[in-house]
Every structure is written in structure tokens, then in C-alpha cells.
Design an enzyme around this catalytic site. Sequence first.
Site, mmCIF file in Angstrom:
data_model
loop_
_atom_site.group_PDB
_atom_site.id
_atom_site.type_symbol
_atom_site.label_atom_id
_atom_site.label_comp_id
_atom_site.label_asym_id
_atom_site.label_seq_id
_atom_site.Cartn_x
_atom_site.Cartn_y
_atom_site.Cartn_z
ATOM 1 N N LYS A 44 0.582 -1.075 -0.209
ATOM 2 C CA LYS A 44 -0.017 0.015 -0.021
ATOM 3 C C LYS A 44 1.033 1.005 -0.462
ATOM 4 O O LYS A 44 0.594 1.986 0.900
ATOM 5 C CB LYS A 44 -0.958 0.251 1.147
ATOM 6 C CG LYS A 44 -1.942 -1.171 1.500
ATOM 7 C CD LYS A 44 -2.839 -1.585 -0.043
ATOM 8 C CE LYS A 44 -3.433 -0.807 -0.398
ATOM 9 N NZ LYS A 44 -4.157 -1.806 -2.409
ATOM 10 N N TRP A 51 1.606 1.853 -8.567
ATOM 11 C CA TRP A 51 1.881 3.064 -9.323
ATOM 12 C C TRP A 51 3.797 2.986 -10.192
ATOM 13 O O TRP A 51 3.493 3.141 -11.222
ATOM 14 C CB TRP A 51 1.887 4.268 -8.581
ATOM 15 C CG TRP A 51 2.297 5.692 -9.481
ATOM 16 C CD1 TRP A 51 2.297 5.636 -10.368
ATOM 17 C CD2 TRP A 51 2.503 7.274 -8.519
ATOM 18 N NE1 TRP A 51 2.777 7.333 -10.985
ATOM 19 C CE2 TRP A 51 3.025 7.299 -9.825
ATOM 20 C CE3 TRP A 51 2.688 7.558 -7.503
ATOM 21 C CZ2 TRP A 51 3.383 9.312 -9.734
ATOM 22 C CZ3 TRP A 51 3.115 8.188 -6.852
ATOM 23 C CH2 TRP A 51 3.024 9.399 -8.089
ATOM 24 N N HIS A 72 6.992 -7.992 -2.365
ATOM 25 C CA HIS A 72 6.769 -7.551 -1.130
ATOM 26 C C HIS A 72 7.539 -7.436 0.541
ATOM 27 O O HIS A 72 7.746 -7.572 1.705
ATOM 28 C CB HIS A 72 5.245 -7.367 0.222
ATOM 29 C CG HIS A 72 4.550 -7.040 -0.999
ATOM 30 N ND1 HIS A 72 4.670 -5.177 -1.675
ATOM 31 C CD2 HIS A 72 3.004 -6.970 -1.243
ATOM 32 C CE1 HIS A 72 3.758 -4.529 -2.157
ATOM 33 N NE2 HIS A 72 2.360 -5.783 -1.805
ATOM 34 N N SER A 131 -4.398 3.332 4.490
ATOM 35 C CA SER A 131 -4.694 2.966 3.252
ATOM 36 C C SER A 131 -4.977 0.972 3.041
ATOM 37 O O SER A 131 -5.609 0.039 2.432
ATOM 38 C CB SER A 131 -3.514 3.130 1.942
ATOM 39 O OG SER A 131 -3.414 2.036 0.169
ATOM 40 N N TYR A 160 6.511 7.549 -2.162
ATOM 41 C CA TYR A 160 5.659 7.663 -2.784
ATOM 42 C C TYR A 160 5.230 9.118 -2.603
ATOM 43 O O TYR A 160 4.689 10.122 -3.459
ATOM 44 C CB TYR A 160 4.806 7.297 -2.043
ATOM 45 C CG TYR A 160 3.078 7.512 -2.250
ATOM 46 C CD1 TYR A 160 2.256 6.267 -3.140
ATOM 47 C CD2 TYR A 160 2.487 8.142 -2.015
ATOM 48 C CE1 TYR A 160 1.031 6.949 -4.373
ATOM 49 C CE2 TYR A 160 0.998 8.104 -2.615
ATOM 50 C CZ TYR A 160 0.416 7.754 -3.560
ATOM 51 O OH TYR A 160 -0.716 8.020 -4.188
ATOM 52 N N LYS A 168 -7.702 6.773 -3.038
ATOM 53 C CA LYS A 168 -7.744 8.308 -2.890
ATOM 54 C C LYS A 168 -6.148 9.205 -3.594
ATOM 55 O O LYS A 168 -6.212 9.604 -4.489
ATOM 56 C CB LYS A 168 -7.889 8.694 -1.541
ATOM 57 C CG LYS A 168 -9.157 8.943 -0.965
ATOM 58 C CD LYS A 168 -9.316 9.661 0.143
ATOM 59 C CE LYS A 168 -10.510 9.488 0.983
ATOM 60 N NZ LYS A 168 -11.025 10.399 1.738
HETATM 61 N N1 LIG Z 1 -1.056 5.706 -10.307
HETATM 62 C C1 LIG Z 1 -1.542 6.024 -9.524
HETATM 63 N N2 LIG Z 1 -0.386 7.124 -8.713
HETATM 64 C C2 LIG Z 1 -0.742 7.693 -6.965
HETATM 65 N N3 LIG Z 1 -1.689 6.502 -6.265
HETATM 66 C C3 LIG Z 1 -1.212 5.574 -6.545
HETATM 67 C C4 LIG Z 1 -1.698 5.516 -8.275
HETATM 68 N N4 LIG Z 1 -2.850 3.760 -8.490
HETATM 69 C C5 LIG Z 1 -2.751 3.474 -6.772
HETATM 70 N N5 LIG Z 1 -2.226 4.601 -6.143
HETATM 71 C C6 LIG Z 1 -2.479 4.145 -4.692
HETATM 72 O O1 LIG Z 1 -1.354 3.374 -4.095
HETATM 73 C C7 LIG Z 1 -2.213 2.827 -2.901
HETATM 74 C C8 LIG Z 1 -1.920 1.295 -3.290
HETATM 75 O O2 LIG Z 1 -0.554 0.691 -3.256
HETATM 76 P P1 LIG Z 1 -0.392 -0.101 -3.517
HETATM 77 O O3 LIG Z 1 -0.264 -0.122 -5.335
HETATM 78 O O4 LIG Z 1 1.407 -0.460 -2.948
HETATM 79 O O5 LIG Z 1 -1.183 -1.815 -3.092
HETATM 80 S S1 LIG Z 1 -0.211 -2.901 -3.335
HETATM 81 O O6 LIG Z 1 0.655 -3.305 -2.321
HETATM 82 O O7 LIG Z 1 0.286 -3.172 -4.999
HETATM 83 O O8 LIG Z 1 -1.678 -3.879 -2.995
HETATM 84 C C9 LIG Z 1 -3.533 3.537 -2.729
HETATM 85 O O9 LIG Z 1 -3.526 4.972 -1.556
HETATM 86 P P2 LIG Z 1 -4.718 5.465 -0.860
HETATM 87 O O10 LIG Z 1 -5.732 5.549 -2.400
HETATM 88 O O11 LIG Z 1 -3.859 5.647 -0.520
HETATM 89 O O12 LIG Z 1 -5.260 3.999 -0.585
HETATM 90 C C10 LIG Z 1 -3.802 3.702 -4.002
HETATM 91 O O13 LIG Z 1 -4.809 4.535 -4.222
#
Ligand SMILES: Nc1ncnc2c1ncn2[C@@H]1O[C@H](COP(=O)(O)OS(=O)(=O)O)[C@@H](OP(=O)(O)O)[C@H]1O
Length: 347
Positions: free
Chosen positions: A90, A95, A155, A185, A243, A310
Site C-alpha cells: 500500500k 504505480w 513485498h 490505505s 511515494y 484516493k
Molecule cells: N497511479 C497511481 N498514482 C498514485 N497513487 C496510486 C496510483 N495507483 C494506485 N495508487 C494508490 O496507491 C495505494 C495502493 O498501494 P499499492 O499499489 O502499493 O497497493 S498493493 O500493495 O499493490 O496492494 C492506494 O493509496 P490510497 O488511495 O491512499 O489507499 C492507491 O490509491
Amino acid sequence: MPASTSTTTALVLNHFTKNQANDNGEDLEKLTDECKELLLSLPREKGWRTAYLYKYKGFWCQSEEIEAIISFEKHFQPRDTDVILASVPKSGTTWLKALSFAIVNRKKFAISSDDHPLLVSNPHDLVPFFEYKLYAEKQVPDLSKLPDPKLFATHIPFAALQDSIKKSSCRIIYICRNPFDTFISSWTFSDKLRSETAPPLLLEQTFKMYCEGVVGFGPFWDHMLGYWKESLERPDKVLFLKYEDLKADATFYLKKIAKFLGCPFSMEEEKEGVVEKIASLCSFEKMKDLEVNKSGRSIKNFENKNLFRKAEVGDWVNYLSPSMVKQLSQLTEEKLGGSGIEFKVLP
Ligand SMILES: Nc1ncnc2c1ncn2[C@@H]1O[C@H](COP(=O)(O)OS(=O)(=O)O)[C@@H](OP(=O)(O)O)[C@H]1O
């Protein structure tokens, strides 16, 4: 099978049937006997969305993940050209996968093309996790057919990676995020994943586990410190990203990633706006709206739509009480203070 082995296995099976048959998404019966036996020897705590998290090689992990990690340790042979994207869950994994895939494959797939793979595939399908995809469910993949450079993700904390990876020249890009937003998250995501019959994941209780380090692949501070130290000692091996930094200046970090991976953007590409185009293609707003990311599951149990929530820095202010903020601030200072790892926690 020698009598002693079969007796042990029977005892193990009996133990799990009696003590760990559970209603929380953890299907122990499906695990290999080797894994079941190992689980018996590991410390365990109540999990967030499965009955238990087990402490394996110093980090907390679900039973199915442990089975996959054991297989990964046995079978994966890194190549120097491989790229591993490592992250705290998370903290921007999806991304980072999208950005890295777009950078590495930009000659093969033009960023502006209407059929770019990122428009029709979730990043988790393009850059597979070792523990959730490649080695999950007792599979042993044939990786030789994948084109080079191969992009993988995990991870798993640095200390727990096998020596073959640590010693090889394969490159690791690591991403983490401020613990406040990472916690929120993770908590919101886990609550969406729990089965209908499981009790709700209470904020206070889950926060307590997080601060005790009992969270998937945690403690989070050990996770960050492991990759951080390696990035300082071997900057050619590990690129450490945050991030919040990517949110603040995606193009700067895109260039950094491309250089680290040995495929820097040319002057011409920069002039043509390729860097900005990648940032836009992989932006939260763009990805969240794609049909492929609104439906389906690229990882077992994870609905793609839940990977995009978000994407804000500082959303934690809407959830954490002043005493929680104080506690997590103190913990972060105690564990990471002086290390050089510092986070932006507000926009
Ligand atoms: N393209 C892009 N840009 C910026 N942020 C993004 C993007 N895609 C996913 N997110 C946000 O990243 C959070 C999810 O984290 P992960 O991708 O690490 O999740 S996982 O571990 O793979 O399940 C989660 O954060 P939160 O919204 O705060 O919950 C996602 O919304």
C-alpha cells in the site's frame, strides 16, 4: 514415506484441523505438508484479514504467502538484467509497476499509442509479484520465455531475500510511503477484502497491531531500513523511492528511474515530452478510470478497483485521533529517527 514422517504429517494435519480450521480466508488444508510443518514452528498473531499472521524470517506473513515464498526461494534464479520492484504494501506498488513497465518498454510500446499494454492490462499483470502470482498456488513458472529485462515485484523485506538475489547484479527499485497514509490505505483495503462473515476490522485494534509491527511484511520500520541501508551501501543495486516524492515531482523521479535502469531518456525524448507522457499515462486519475482497472482481479482475492482509492498525501487526518497521531509519530521517530529516512506527511 518413512513411518516417522507420516506420523509427523498426520499429527500436523490433525493439529491444523483441530486448532486452525478457520473462517477467515486462510485455507490451511491446501498447503503443502512442508509448509504446514513450518507454520507449527513459527510465532503467530491474529491477522488483519486472515486468522493468523506468522513470523517468518523476521517478518509477518500469511500462510499462503509463506508457501509461495518457500517455492520462490527454491526455484528463482536471478539474472543480472532482472529488475525487482520491492515495496511496503500500500505504498505505491501499482504505480511503480506502471511507471517502470512504461519506461523499460518505451521503444517497444510507444507511450501515446492507443493500444499501449497499460491501457488494457492492470500493472499487476504486467509486472508479476513473486509471492502472489509467479510462485503462488504451487506453480513453478518458466521465466526463460519472458523478454529481457524482466520486471518482477515483491513485498519481501531485503533481509529475507535469498542470497542469490542479494549477490547478483540484478537491480531493485524500492518504494515506501509515510506510515500514516500507509496504515490508512492498508486498513481500508483490508477491510474491503475481509469475508462477509468476518467481524469488521476496527480502527483502534488494527492500529495497535500496526504499531506493534504486526502487519503483512512488517514491521514497516525494518522493511524500510533494510532497503534503505542497502541503497546507501550499493546505490547501483537499490534505488530507494518515497511515494510523496513521486507525487511532488513525478518527472524528476521518472528520469532517475530510467537512469538507474540503464535506459536514460535521450535529449530528443525529453524534447518530445516522453517523460511527461509516461507520468500522465500512469497517473492515478488516468489509471483509475480505465475499464481494466475498474473490474476483475489481477491478483487472487484483490479486486482491481480496490487498488485505486484516493492516492492522497495526508488522507490520514480524516481517520486518526490526536493520540494515535502522537503514538505513531513517536514510534516513527524511535524506529527511523537518525536513519535519514524522513517523510512528508501532509500535502
Ligand atoms: N497511479 C497511481 N498514482 C498514485 N497513487 C496510486 C496510483 N495507483 C494506485 N495508487 C494508490 O496507491 C495505494 C495502493 O498501494 P499499492 O499499489 O502499493 O497497493 S498493493 O500493495 O499493490 O496492494 C492506494 O493509496 P490510497 O488511495 O491512499 O489507499 C492507491 O490509491
